[in-house]
Scaffold this active site. Structure first.
Site, short mmCIF file in Angstrom:
data_model
loop_
_atom_site.label_atom_id
_atom_site.label_comp_id
_atom_site.label_asym_id
_atom_site.label_seq_id
_atom_site.Cartn_x
_atom_site.Cartn_y
_atom_site.Cartn_z
N GLY A 46 0.84 -1.19 0.00
CA GLY A 46 0.00 0.00 0.00
C GLY A 46 0.87 1.24 0.00
O GLY A 46 2.04 1.19 0.39
N GLN A 51 3.21 9.90 1.17
CA GLN A 51 4.49 9.16 1.16
C GLN A 51 5.32 9.44 -0.09
O GLN A 51 6.49 9.06 -0.15
CB GLN A 51 4.23 7.65 1.25
CG GLN A 51 3.66 7.21 2.58
CD GLN A 51 3.50 5.71 2.61
OE1 GLN A 51 2.49 5.19 2.15
NE2 GLN A 51 4.50 5.01 3.11
N CYS A 89 6.27 -0.27 7.01
CA CYS A 89 5.86 0.90 6.23
C CYS A 89 7.03 1.32 5.35
O CYS A 89 8.17 1.35 5.80
CB CYS A 89 5.50 2.03 7.20
SG CYS A 89 4.99 3.56 6.38
N LEU A 90 6.72 1.67 4.10
CA LEU A 90 7.79 2.09 3.17
C LEU A 90 8.44 3.40 3.63
O LEU A 90 9.57 3.70 3.21
CB LEU A 90 7.26 2.23 1.74
CG LEU A 90 6.82 0.91 1.08
CD1 LEU A 90 6.25 1.18 -0.32
CD2 LEU A 90 7.96 -0.09 1.00
N HIS A 131 -4.07 1.41 7.70
CA HIS A 131 -2.69 1.93 7.72
C HIS A 131 -2.55 3.12 6.76
O HIS A 131 -2.01 4.17 7.12
CB HIS A 131 -1.74 0.79 7.35
CG HIS A 131 -0.30 1.19 7.25
ND1 HIS A 131 0.68 0.66 8.08
CD2 HIS A 131 0.34 2.05 6.41
CE1 HIS A 131 1.85 1.21 7.76
NE2 HIS A 131 1.68 2.05 6.74
N GLU A 132 -3.07 2.94 5.53
CA GLU A 132 -2.91 4.01 4.53
C GLU A 132 -3.75 5.23 4.88
O GLU A 132 -3.32 6.37 4.67
CB GLU A 132 -3.26 3.49 3.12
CG GLU A 132 -2.41 2.31 2.63
CD GLU A 132 -0.91 2.50 2.81
OE1 GLU A 132 -0.44 3.66 2.73
OE2 GLU A 132 -0.21 1.51 3.04
N HIS A 135 -2.05 7.55 7.17
CA HIS A 135 -1.09 8.46 6.53
C HIS A 135 -1.77 9.77 6.12
O HIS A 135 -1.14 10.82 6.11
CB HIS A 135 -0.47 7.81 5.29
CG HIS A 135 0.65 6.87 5.59
ND1 HIS A 135 1.78 7.25 6.27
CD2 HIS A 135 0.83 5.55 5.30
CE1 HIS A 135 2.60 6.22 6.39
NE2 HIS A 135 2.06 5.17 5.81
#
Ligand code: ZN
Length: 173
Positions: A46, A51, A89-90, A131-132, A135
């Site tokens: 995701g 991000q 997480c990226l 999670h997304e 953000h």
């Protein structure tokens, strides 16, 4: 399509509340395509627009079983149950923690053309969406932990930064 640079915690605009998407032009489609390509390149499941440095309410995700999904202006209307599972997480590469999330959720969003729709998601997909969506509120997964766990996870992150293990996969093509 193009690969985008991933913003690493705690750089801006990662900690900001993202603005609603109002421009449903070709540019939004292009950004969503680029975000998907960047997500695949980094083997993520995701990615949220903040991000990649865009503070707007757009997320993409894929469980590598079904087709990828783009959600514009997503809202979680209902949350049911609670499950603990490991997340990464990226924007916090190499950091992992067990995070509590609702087991099932009801989501309202728009597609890339602006058409609204609602759907239910559970388990893994529900976790990715939660999670997304975090953000978009300027939150990262350590913010979902109790204070003691959060401070130990952030300490671990500082160690990773110090040892230089926090780079995302380089853009090579
Ligand atoms: Zn993330």
């Amino acid at each position: 399509m193009a690969l985008l640079k991933i913003v690493v915690y705690p750089n801006p605009p990662l900690m900001d509340v993202a603005a609603p998407v109002t421009d449903f032009s070709e540019r939004l489609q292009q950004l969503a395509d680029d975000m998907l390509e960047t997500m695949y390149h980094n083997e993520g499941v995701g990615l949220a627009a903040p991000q990649v440095g865009k503070s707007i309410r757009l997320i993409v995700y894929c469980d590598y079983v079904s087709d990828p999904v783009c959600l514009v202006n997503p809202e979680i209307l209902e949350r049911h149950g609670c499950e603990y599972s490991e997340e990464g997480c990226l924007s916090l590469p190499s950091l992992y923690a067990t995070v509590p999330r609702a087991k099932s959720i009801l989501v309202r969003a728009q597609d890339l053309d602006g058409s609204p729709f609602e759907f239910e998601a559970e388990d893994y997909i529900a976790r990715i969406i939660q999670h997304e969506c975090d953000h978009l509120e300027g939150k990262v997964f350590p913010d979902r932990l109790d204070l003691i766990s959060k401070s130990s996870v952030l300490k671990e992150w500082e160690e990773l930064v110090r040892s230089g293990k926090t780079t995302t996969k380089p853009i090579t093509d």
